[in-house]
Structure formats: structure tokens, C-alpha cells
Design a protein around this motif. Structure first.
Motif: not given
Length: 702
Positions: A205-206, A208-210, A213, A527-528, A530-531, A534
Motif C-alpha cells: 500500500k505504501r 502504491k501510495k508513493e 504521488q 490517494l485519499t 489509500l492513506e 494504510i
């Protein structure tokens, strides 16, 4: 447990080999590198290695000559039941079957569970630490000052591992849950535990977040760049059009000028042909003004040649007349100088000969003969002078006759032409010949210029060239654009080339960016979400980690409880070590103490009159004695750890520090032990040959 047979295929040093073993004491003999250690490793691999394992040891187990992975077959007996174990590392499968039983253990977990139940050990390290004594362990203990501490540490592990059934059950449950949580944390696992799964999912997930971003940042940067590209492209395309207009206009000017100059050169060329024709006509008119016919030219040429010859004759005549005058003057000078001198000398010699000859006849002849010679020489000089004058006079006469003949012929030719003197005639004829030469040159030049055309074609071409040149000039005037100098034109062309390259690059970049926008979908809402995911995973992971810490603390507490409950086993442990150590040392050391705090062993020494502490053992006792103590502890340890299980004892070159006497005592102990449990002794020496009896099974490897 009794191992009856072992079959190896493509295992280390053996491509294919089968061994059979006895129920009691087995002595395996072979030279170094013959395969003894390979055989020990094969037994361990059969007990503990998974058929689908992929690690450094399994890769090392593969025979270097073989194309396939190893295969092991083990036949053994336990509690009267016969078993057949197969581990095929090539096909990555294993199974265990019991004779007379239809059920087979075919799963890795089932095989491992049944083997652990029979052997009494789940891990290879526990097996090696207890029932398998190696040469390296013995030498390490004897050479390391911390050896006594190692022995104490081993005994502590033995005591902790020998807890009661209920404690074992609780520990197993704790271990199972701890293992479930820890599985995959230290090394990769096919089915990782909950913590590892959460960590993997959280990392995913992190990442994916990166990625989102980065993609979002890249998307916004590309949007900004796309706007810049469009503006820059528009500006550069406008400049390219301006440069192309300047360059094309200048090229058109240059082309018109070149065409105008070409037509001007053509006009001049055609004019040159007409001028050559006009010059040829003028020369022809000049020739027609002379009164010379073609029949006269030969005679004129002849008389001209005669006049040239006459000029030479006049010059020769003048030379001859001058020579005649000089000859006459020479004649007089010779007569007065040479002739008369010689004659006078002759007369003098003659008179002298006559005068002196009266008295001396010899002097007469000596003087008269030279006198005669001188007179003859003088006569010859006078004759030669006269002959030279006659020849000169004859030459003058011939020249005079020739001159008269030439003058006659000049008068004859002059009478045919309207000229007052032959000199005037010669001048006119010379002019006529010059006009003829010019005519020939003019005709040759005209023919070379006009070629196959006629004069009318030349006039027409000249007129057309003039019209076209005038048209190009008028078009240049209408353009009204100044011509660029060469340096400026080259500068503009270079700038245009660079701009066109840059425009092409910008177009490609714009197309790539447009394609990127077409196929890229970046959603900030994702992105929201996903955060939030996480954050939830981090909370779950923290809960699991706290749970793992609590379980570990509970396990440690239970182990401490197990220690206190099993302290009652220390007397039997001490008793077993005392009995074995006393036998090995021939009764020299009969008493040992095992500390309740750290299970360190102390030995009573009669020579010292007291106990030798664990810290002083290596300094006070010989290496052989320390090895005997270590072996005594290991034998008793195997009994405690095995419990109701009776795995075979393995000694791999373990007694190198034993002298013959110690070895003989040890052999007796091993024979006694072998009556209760199967025992293997591996050696590369012949020291055991004298100790072998009928109950010992000897296996020679080679």
C-alpha cells in the motif's frame, strides 16, 4: 529406532550407493574424503530436510556429476514396526509408509510430524546437539577456554527441553501462535504469518501510495510542460516561417540574377559570333581592294625571295669588296714585309756563302742552301697574294651578274601592277598577305563559334536572349528586395536548420505528452482512500506486534516454571554423568557436581584434594579428560532429551583426543549402550580394528 538400510542417488560423492546397518554397534570405516561425512549428512537430510527445500545445503548435496537432484531412501524399525522413507529432491516430494499399513504420510507436514514423533526431535540442531557427536564439537571444546561454559549452556537447554507434558503442551500452543505470528519475518516462507502478511500488504500500500504521488506529481509537471511546449512551438514555428520567407526570397533573387546573367552571357556569345562575321566581311572587302590574282602570288613570292637573296648578295658583295681592298693592302704589306724580307735574307746568306766559301767549302754549302730556301719562300708569298686577289675579283663579277638579273625580273613584274616602285609593290603585297592571314583566322574563329547553325539562327537566339534578360531584370526590380550577403544567408540557413530540429523535437515531445494524457488516469481521490487503508493496516500491525510480545513474555515465564519443575531431574543427570565419567577415566574421577544456578559442571580431583570448578577445567585437566567429561554429559543428555524415543547415536571421528586406554574403555561403554540403542561410529583410522567383536557391524566405505 533402528536404521536398517540407506540408499543414496546423486548425493554428494555418491552417484548411487546402498548401505545396510546392524541393530547394535556399527563401525563405518573409510579414508578421508571417502564419503563418511556424506553418509552422516544423508541421514540428517533424510530426517530433517524438506524435499522441496531450496537452500545452500541442498544445492551442495547435489552430486556435481549428476543432471538431477538427489534421492534418498531410508529403511528403519521403531517399536517393532518397519518403515520406508523416501525423499526425492528432484521431484520435490516425500512420503513415509509403514509396512502392512495402507496409509501413507505423503505431505511434507505429515512426514515431518511422524519422524519427529519417532526420532524425538523436530529440529536438526537439537539432534546434532544431543545424539550426534562430531569431531569439530570435541576439538572445539578441548581448544576453547569457554568450553566449560558451553557444556553448561548445553545442559541448561537439556533441562528446559525436558518439561512435563502439560507444560510442553502449553509451550507448543504458545510456540505455534508465536510461529504463526513470526513466520516469514526472519526468512522467506511459502505461507507467511499474520504480521508478515500485514507488513507485506502495508509495504504494498505504501509503495502504491508513493507511485500515485509520483504519478500525480509527474502528471502535473507534464501538464505544465505541455503548455510550455505549445507556446515554445508556436514561437519557433513563426520564426521558421520568417526565415523561410527570407531565404526563399533571396534564393529567388539569386535564381533570377543567375538566369539574367546566363541570358546576358548568351547574348554576348551570339553578339561575338555576329561581330566575328562582320569582321570576316570587312577583311574580305580589304582583300578585294588589292590587284593581286592568284596567278601572281607565286611570282611575287619568287621575286620576293630573289630580292631577299639579292639583299644578301649586296651584303656579300660589300663584304667581298672590303675583303678585296684589304687583300690589295695586304699584298703590298706582304711584299714589303715578308717577301722582300725573305728575299733580302736569301741574298745576304748567298753573298756570305760566296765570300766565306773561298776559304772554306763547308761554310759555302752551309750558307748558300738556306739562301736558296729563303728565296723560294719569298716567291711563294708573292704568288699566294696574287691568287687571292683574283678569286675576290671573280666573286664580285658573279654577284654583279646576279643583281642585274634580279633587277630585270623586278621591272618585268612591276610592269603588271599599278605601282611606281617595287618597294611599294612589296609593301602592298605584304599587306595583302596579312589580310589573307587575318581572313583565315577570322573564318576559323567564326566556324568554331557558330558551329552547325546559320547566321539567321544566331540573330534569332541573340534577340531572344536579350528579351529574356530584360524580363528577368524587370522582375528583379518588381521584387524590390535587397539581396542578402553570403555570410548573412549562411547564418539564416544555420538558424533555420537548428530551429527546424528543435521544432521537430518539440512536436515529438508534444505528441508523447498528449499520448501520456490520453492513457494516464490519475485520481487524487484514490490517494485519499489509500492513506485511510494504510492507517488501518498500521493499527492492525501494531496490535499483532503487541500480541507477539505478550506471547513471548508468557513463554519465557512458562520456561522459568519448567526449570523449577525439572530441578528434580538434576540428581539423575549428575548420577548418569558420574557413572559414565568414572568408567571412562578408570575410576580416577568418581564425583561431579552440577550447579543449580547455571548447570555448570565441577569435577572432584583426588590429586587436588577438592573440586575443580567449571572455570578451571580446561586449565587443570588434560584435553582427553575434558573430552571424556563432555562425552559423558552428551550420553546422559541424549537419554534425557530423547525421552521415550530412542534415536541412534552417531559419533563422527569424535575421539581423536583419546589414547588407546581411554578408547578401549569408551568402546566398552559404547557396546553396552548399543544393546539398548543403535550406535554409529565413523572413523578414518584403524585404531578400532583390535576392538571389533562379533556384535559389531563393520561397513567399509572405501
Amino acid at each position: 529406532m533402528i536404521i536398517k538400510g540407506l540408499k543414496l542417488k546423486n548425493f554428494r560423492a555418491f552417484t548411487e550407493r546402498e548401505f545396510s546397518f546392524g541393530e547394535g554397534l556399527n563401525l563405518v570405516r573409510g579414508r578421508n574424503e571417502a564419503g563418511k561425512s556424506t553418509l552422516v549428512r544423508a541421514i540428517l537430510a533424510a530426517f530433517f530436510e524438506k524435499a522441496n527445500a531450496k537452500n545452500e545445503r541442498t544445492r551442495a548435496d547435489r552430486c556435481w556429476q549428476a543432471d538431477s537432484a538427489p534421492r534418498l531412501e531410508l529403511w528403519f524399525e521403531d517399536e517393532g514396526e518397519e518403515y520406508h522413507l523416501i525423499k526425492d529432491f528432484e521431484e520435490k516430494r516425500e512420503y513415509l509408509e509403514r509396512k502392512g499399513d495402507q496409509k501413507k504420510f505423503e505431505s511434507a507436514k505429515g512426514v515431518e510430524g511422524k519422524l519427529a514423533e519417532i526420532i524425538g526431535f523436530e529440529k536438526e540442531d537439537d539432534f546434532l546437539r544431543t545424539v550426534c557427536v562430531t569431531h569439530d564439537q570435541m576439538t572445539s571444546l578441548a581448544s576453547d577456554v569457554g568450553g566449560a561454559g558451553k557444556l553448561a549452556s548445553m545442559l541448561r537447554e537439556v533441562v528446559i527441553g525436558g518439561s512435563r507434558a502439560d507444560i510442553e503442551s502449553a509451550l507448543k500452543k504458545l510456540d505455534a501462535e508465536i510461529n504463526e505470528l513470526e513466520r516469514g519475518l526472519e526468512k522467506p516462507a511459502k505461507n507467511p504469518g499474520e504480521i508478515k502478511k500485514l507488513e507485506v500488504e502495508l509495504d504494498s500500500k505504501r509503495q502504491k501510495k508513493e507511485e500515485i504521488q509520483r504519478e500525480l506529481g509527474d502528471f502535473r509537471q507534464k501538464e505544465k510542460r505541455y503548455a510550455q511546449v505549445k507556446d515554445e512551438l508556436l514561437e519557433r514555428e513563426k520564426r521558421c516561417e520568417e526565415l523561410r520567407d527570407l531565404i526563399e526570397g533571396n534564393k529567388k533573387i539569386l535564381s533570377l540574377k543567375e538566369k539574367m546573367e546566363s541570358e546576358s552571357r548568351r547574348f554576348d556569345q551570339e553578339s561575338k559570333i555576329l561581330a566575328a562575321h562582320e569582321e570576316m566581311m570587312e577583311i574580305q572587302q580589304e582583300l578585294e581592294s588589292f590587284p593581286f590574282a592568284s596567278s601572281d602570288t607565286d611570282k611575287l613570292e619568287e621575286i620576293t625571295g630573289e630580292r631577299q637573296r639579292m639583299k644578301k648578295m649586296e651584303e656579300q658583295k660589300a663584304v667581298t669588296e672590303k675583303g678585296l681592298d684589304e687583300a690589295q693592302s695586304q699584298k703590298r704589306t706582304s711584299q714589303s714585309r715578308w717577301g722582300w724580307t725573305l728575299l733580302a735574307l736569301g741574298i745576304i746568306f748567298a753573298v756570305a756563302g760566296i765570300v766565306f766559301g773561298v776559304t772554306n767549302h763547308y761554310l759555302f754549302f752551309l750558307l748558300v742552301l738556306p739562301a736558296i730556301a729563303l728565296v723560294l719562300w719569298a716567291a711563294k708569298c708573292f704568288s699566294a697574294a696574287r691568287r687571292g686577289l683574283l678569286e675576290k675579283e671573280q666573286q664580285l663579277q658573279i654577284l654583279e651578274r646576279d643583281r642585274e638579273e634580279i633587277e630585270r625580273r623586278e621591272k618585268e613584274i612591276l610592269s603588271r601592277f599599278p605601282y611606281e616602285s617595287f618597294q611599294v609593290l612589296e609593301g602592298a603585297y605584304s599587306s595583302f598577305k596579312e589580310a589573307m592571314r587575318k581572313k583565315e583566322l577570322a573564318e576559323a574563329g567564326f566556324k568554331a563559334l557558330i558551329g552547325e547553325r546559320d547566321l539567321e539562327e544566331v540573330k534569332k537566339a541573340r534577340s531572344e536572349a536579350a528579351l529574356r534578360a530584360e524580363g528577368y531584370r524587370a522582375e528583379l526590380e518588381r521584387m524590390g528586395r535587397p539581396e542578402l550577403d553570403a555570410e548573412k544567408l549562411v547564418s539564416y540557413e544555420r538558424e533555420l536548420e537548428e530551429l527546424e530540429g528543435k521544432v521537430e523535437e518539440l512536436r515529438r515531445e508534444g505528441e508523447e505528452l498528449s499520448s501520456y494524457f490520453k492513457f494516464t488516469d490519475v485520481d487524487s481521490q484514490e490517494l485519499t482512500c489509500l492513506e485511510e487503508e494504510i492507517h488501518e493496516l498500521e493499527e492492525k500491525l501494531d496490535d499483532k506486534r503487541r500480541r507477539l510480545e505478550v506471547l513471548k513474555i508468557a513463554r519465557e515465564a512458562m520456561e522459568e516454571t519448567s526449570k523449577s519443575m525439572l530441578e528434580e531431574a538434576l540428581p539423575s543427570l549428575r548420577k548418569g554423568i558420574c557413572e559414565t565419567f568414572s568408567k571412562l577415566t578408570g575410576g580416577r574421577y568418581e564425583d561431579v557436581e552440577v550447579s543449580r544456578d547455571n548447570l555448570a559442571i565441577s569435577v572432584y580431583s583426588r590429586e587436588k584434594g577438592g573440586m575443580v570448578s567449571a572455570e578451571e577445567l580446561l586449565g587443570q585437566l588434560s584435553k582427553g579428560t575434558v573430552s571424556q567429561l563432555y562425552l559423558s554429559a552428551r550420553l546422559e543428555l541424549s537419554e534425557i532429551l530423547s525421552g521415550n524415543c530412542r534415536p541412534p547415536l552417531i559419533f563422527d571421528d569424535s575421539f581423536s583426543y583419546f589414547d588407546d586406554e581411554r578408547l578401549s574403555r569408551l568402546w566398552e561403554i559404547l557396546q553396552e549402550t548399543a544393546r539398548e540403542r543403535q550406535t554409529f561410529v565413523f572413523t578414518c583410522t584403524s585404531r578400532y580394528d583390535s576392538l571389533i567383536d562379533e556384535q559389531t557391524k563393520v561397513i567399509d566405505i572405501g
